[in-house]
Design a protein around this motif. Structure first.
Motif, mmCIF file in Angstrom:
data_model
loop_
_atom_site.group_PDB
_atom_site.id
_atom_site.type_symbol
_atom_site.label_atom_id
_atom_site.label_comp_id
_atom_site.label_asym_id
_atom_site.label_seq_id
_atom_site.Cartn_x
_atom_site.Cartn_y
_atom_site.Cartn_z
ATOM 1 N N LYS A 30 0.831 -1.205 0.000
ATOM 2 C CA LYS A 30 0.000 0.000 0.000
ATOM 3 C C LYS A 30 0.869 1.261 0.000
ATOM 4 C CE LYS A 30 -4.142 -1.884 2.206
ATOM 5 N NZ LYS A 30 -5.090 -1.759 3.353
ATOM 6 N N LEU A 31 0.385 2.285 -0.686
ATOM 7 C CA LEU A 31 1.039 3.588 -0.729
ATOM 8 C C LEU A 31 0.272 4.574 0.138
ATOM 9 C CD1 LEU A 31 3.031 5.711 -1.879
ATOM 10 C CD2 LEU A 31 1.400 6.025 -3.773
ATOM 11 N N SER A 32 0.923 5.057 1.197
ATOM 12 C CA SER A 32 0.350 6.123 2.016
ATOM 13 C C SER A 32 1.141 7.393 1.731
ATOM 14 C CB SER A 32 0.439 5.767 3.509
ATOM 15 O OG SER A 32 -0.235 6.738 4.290
ATOM 16 N N VAL A 33 0.457 8.436 1.312
ATOM 17 C CA VAL A 33 1.124 9.674 0.918
ATOM 18 C C VAL A 33 1.142 10.652 2.089
ATOM 19 C CG1 VAL A 33 1.103 11.632 -0.668
ATOM 20 C CG2 VAL A 33 0.436 9.353 -1.486
ATOM 21 N N ASN A 34 2.348 11.063 2.458
ATOM 22 C CA ASN A 34 2.516 12.051 3.523
ATOM 23 C C ASN A 34 2.293 13.440 2.929
ATOM 24 O OD1 ASN A 34 3.731 13.967 5.330
ATOM 25 N ND2 ASN A 34 4.803 12.286 6.329
ATOM 26 N N ILE A 35 1.326 14.176 3.463
ATOM 27 C CA ILE A 35 0.977 15.484 2.893
ATOM 28 C C ILE A 35 1.517 16.653 3.709
ATOM 29 C CG2 ILE A 35 -1.044 14.582 1.684
ATOM 30 C CD1 ILE A 35 -2.793 15.805 3.894
#
Length: 237
Positions: A3-8
């Motif tokens: 899974k790709l979790s994008v840090n914003i």
């Protein structure tokens, strides 16, 4: 698929540099999810220099994928996590004045503290992950903290890969094997990019999730957010 979790965080940094609400973190998070990312990560710090505590409160009901809040478990951070109940909390031992995370937990020295904090989160049905250097001793000790997962600190891997040293992956392979043996799920993050993510993924098959922020946002300046996210998703299959 990993899974790709994008840090914003960097979206909030850009907003804060000018004041106001442009770019809007809620709109950006929704776009990122719409482009296929499976999670949103935020790392609020006490000085709120990028993601603010209010951002976390606003994002919690809006995020439709997995919501990951990471940070140093000081009292106000713990309260924030318990208030907003994300899918996952990632514990990072960063100093208040740290520019970015630069070390993992000593899970031997801080075992009792981690046990206490993690127990509170798990009682609230929040998945817990510990940010750890690629040190077998620390991975082995992490199993006694009650954590569900570990997040391998990948700066050393990224530096080695950039310098042409692919053997820099070896400590991570060893730690991934240990994590599997002791029943810990495996995440990774820090300085992962389009240039190095595929080799990392290919050598760490049990990788559950990567959290990527700085590189992904920087790459998006050149290629666009949707294009970059879809490239990551393709490489993580």
């Amino acid at each position: 698929m990993t899974k790709l979790s994008v840090n914003i965080n960097k979206i909030a940094t850009l907003r804060n540099s000018r004041g106001g609400d442009v770019p809007n973190v809620l709109k950006t998070a929704a776009a990122i999810e719409g482009f296929g990312a499976q999670g949103i990560t935020v790392h609020p710090r006490p000085d709120e220099r990028h993601i603010t505590y209010q951002d976390v409160r606003d994002l919690a009901p809006a995020v439709t994928t997995e919501f990951n809040i990471e940070g140093n478990p000081i009292p106000q951070f713990i309260d924030l996590v318990l208030e907003n109940k994300p899918t996952q909390v990632t514990l990072v031992p960063d100093a208040e004045d740290a520019i970015t995370s630069n070390a993992g937990w000593d899970t031997v020295k801080h075992k009792d503290f981690l046990v206490e904090v993690i127990q509170e989160f798990k009682q609230n049905n929040i998945r817990t992950s510990i940010f750890i250097d690629p040190n077998p001793k620390m991975i082995e000790a992490a199993q006694y903290t009650g954590a569900d997962r570990i997040e391998l600190y990948t700066e050393a891997y990224a530096e080695n890969y950039a310098n042409g040293n692919k053997d820099g992956i070896l400590p991570y392979v060893e730690c991934a094997k240990i994590a599997k043996e002791v029943g810990l799920g495996l995440n990774a993050g820090h300085d992962l990019s389009l240039q190095n993510i595929q080799f990392f993924k290919e050598n760490i098959p049990a990788l559950a999730e990567v959290s990527i922020g700085h590189a992904l946002i920087a790459e998006s300046l050149y290629e666009g957010l949707e294009t970059v996210i879809k490239k990551y998703l393709s490489l993580l299959k």
